[in-house]
Design a protein around this motif. Structure first.
Motif, PDB file in Angstrom:
ATOM      1  N   SER A 228     -31.183 -17.037  -2.282  1.00 33.68           N
ATOM      2  CA  SER A 228     -32.387 -17.841  -2.505  1.00 33.68           C
ATOM      3  C   SER A 228     -33.519 -17.562  -1.518  1.00 33.68           C
ATOM      4  O   SER A 228     -34.677 -17.476  -1.943  1.00 33.68           O
ATOM      5  CB  SER A 228     -32.039 -19.329  -2.529  1.00 33.68           C
ATOM      6  N   HIS A 272     -33.872 -21.224 -12.268  1.00 33.69           N
ATOM      7  CA  HIS A 272     -34.795 -20.998 -11.152  1.00 33.69           C
ATOM      8  C   HIS A 272     -36.238 -21.018 -11.656  1.00 33.69           C
ATOM      9  O   HIS A 272     -37.091 -21.762 -11.153  1.00 33.69           O
ATOM     10  CB  HIS A 272     -34.442 -19.651 -10.498  1.00 33.69           C
ATOM     11  N   ASP A 366     -34.907 -21.621   2.355  1.00 30.72           N
ATOM     12  CA  ASP A 366     -35.251 -21.116   1.025  1.00 30.72           C
ATOM     13  C   ASP A 366     -36.193 -22.063   0.268  1.00 30.72           C
ATOM     14  O   ASP A 366     -36.210 -22.062  -0.964  1.00 30.72           O
ATOM     15  CB  ASP A 366     -33.985 -20.877   0.200  1.00 30.72           C
TER      16      ASP A 366
END
Length: 508
Positions: A228, A272, A366
């Motif tokens: 990530s 995502h 992240d």
């Protein structure tokens, strides 16, 4: 000399970098990175982010030099830097990737757009993730995501560096930027070389533990891909990770456990972009409830003492406090524990998601704004389209750390607590505390509230609002704008809420 400027932002690589490839195809380029103090002084910025970027820029500098180019580092407001560069050596065009960042970067991009328009200077932006700019609803979004992921990566070009004078800007220190909090000593380090190594270790080995390993804080540090931060800061391209994963899945000799893990991982790569699209479509959700009917739900009940105790890791629930300790040390915890932290903040502690989100943004190496703020609202129950998810920290400990290995690692005082009292140490009799050498209320915090009654009251308040006819009437419009579509639903005119389960979203 005529040349183009390739502006690097959160895309610190040369591999699959469409603006760089296009600029190089057309002639000399100047590769520019601007450190913008105003952005680094935002409440979601952290010293660890700056360190990761610096490490990534070192890799980028070396890669550009190898290709025949160079990286120009500048410090200041982006518009002022571009104006300074243009006055010194006018350029033909600005090229960059699209960015779905925080409100400050969004406002910056608007000002850059205005500056380019005033100069009659083209600014071409290229898609980096499967996010579609200008999208008003989710119809056909999955198809567009797949088209981008299947396309050939942008080639790594040979470069002709623009012959323009270098800036001599001094890189400010973290202290000068107001980034006071210390860096987690065990955080992941930046740079493409490290990102590629993490990707290969996951595809070839660690993915075998992905299914069944990503929920427990004990196994997740190695079972999760840990990619990530390299996607967040653009050391790796999302398309490269998707294509590498699919290539590995095409191997007929791939062991079954790895195949199962990589198939699960692929779904998370899709989610995502799904969540970043929410912020791209509606930038206001960084600061305002996604469902307008939830305005005022928690805003007027802010309890600074509860927030401070959470940030200090002194809530009294061992698993929660251990997660905070791990965050301080590593800058990372797995998604299930992130969801639990936000759930505890939003329900029994009844904290608004915005200050909690600012704190967590600084804690996460992240931190990706689109995912972060969408998830904060989803876990806090303010989207109006998701099932209310409340994570009981005692049950989570029983399920994912039944022998107390995790809490005892991160909370040394818990090493002196007998197994019998592992999940509720505050109930230990005083004489047992004395024998064990642990003081409840000192070594171990007492819970801030009664978990059961506080959670029940919070859920009732959310449910009452959720079932209000005026609030429920707005749900369809939110689903149309933000709700996911599965492949069969894409061709239906009526929007359906097929939102991913929370735990299936970001277990990278």
């Amino acid at each position: 000399m005529t040349y183009r400027v390739v502006w690097f932002k959160r895309d610190l690589r040369v591999w699959d970098h469409a603006p760089l490839a296009e600029g190089a195809r057309l002639g000399p380029v100047l590769c520019l990175y601007v450190l913008e103090p105003a952005l680094w002084r935002q409440p979601d910025a952290a010293r660890q982010h700056l360190g990761f970027v610096q490490e990534s820029l070192k890799d980028l500098q070396a890669e550009l030099k190898h290709l025949g180019g160079r990286l120009q580092l500048a410090v200041g407001d982006a518009v002022e830097v571009l104006e300074r560069l243009h006055r010194q050596a006018p350029f033909l065009e600005l090229l960059s990737h699209e960015e779905t960042g925080n409100a400050a970067s969004f406002e910056r991009d608007l000002r850059v757009k205005q500056w380019c328009a005033a100069k009659a200077l083209p600014w071409r932006e290229f898609r980096q993730f499967g996010v579609v700019r200008g999208l008003r609803e989710r119809q056909h979004w999955v198809r567009q995501w797949e088209q981008l992921m299947h396309a050939e990566p942008a080639p790594v070009p040979e470069l002709q560096a623009a012959d323009v004078p270098r800036f001599a800007d001094l890189w400010p220190s973290a202290d000068e930027l107001g980034l006071a909090a210390p860096e987690p000593p065990q955080r992941q380090r930046g740079g493409r070389a490290r990102g590629v190594a993490v990707l290969q270790s996951f595809l070839n080995e660690r993915s075998a533990s992905y299914r069944g390993g990503i929920s427990s804080p004990l196994s997740a540090p190695t079972a999760c891909s840990r990619l990530s931060p390299y996607l967040t800061w653009g050391c790796l391209s999302l398309r490269e990770v998707v294509q590498a994963t699919r290539s590995r899945l095409d191997d007929p000799m791939l062991p079954a456990r790895q195949r199962q893990g990589l198939e699960g991982f692929m779904s998370r790569l899709h989610w995502h972009c799904h969540f970043i699209q929410k912020l791209e479509t509606e930038p206001a959700i960084e600061h305002h409830n996604m469902h307008p009917g939830y305005q005022g739900l928690r805003e007027h009940d802010h309890n600074p003492a509860h927030l401070q105790a959470l940030m200090d890791g002194r809530t009294g629930w061992p698993l929660v406090d251990a997660c905070v300790a791990m965050l301080r040390e590593t800058g990372w915890i797995n998604f299930r524990m992130r969801a639990m932290l936000v759930s505890v903040a939003a329900y029994p502690l009844w904290l608004h998601w915005r200050p909690v989100g600012e704190w967590l943004a600084r804690q996460f190496i992240d931190y990706e704004p689109g995912i972060h703020w969408s998830q904060l609202q989803m876990q806090s129950g303010t989207t109006g389209i998701n099932t209310t998810r409340v994570y009981n920290p005692i049950k989570q400990a029983q399920d994912h750390d039944p022998h107390g290995h995790f809490v005892r690692r991160w909370l040394p005082a818990m090493q002196r607590v007998p197994d019998t009292w592992l999940f509720q140490p505050w109930l230990m009799p005083p004489e047992l505390q004395a024998r064990c050498g642990v003081v409840v209320g000192g070594d171990i915090a007492v819970p801030l509230v009664d978990l059961e009654s506080a959670t029940r009251a919070a859920k009732e308040r959310v449910y009452t609002l959720r079932t209000d006819p005026a609030v429920a009437a707005v749900q369809g419009a939110i689903v149309k704008r933000h709700g996911s579509r599965n492949r069969s639903a894409e061709n239906l005119s009526k929007p359906r809420n097929v939102e991913a389960p929370a735990q299936a979203t970001l277990d990278f």
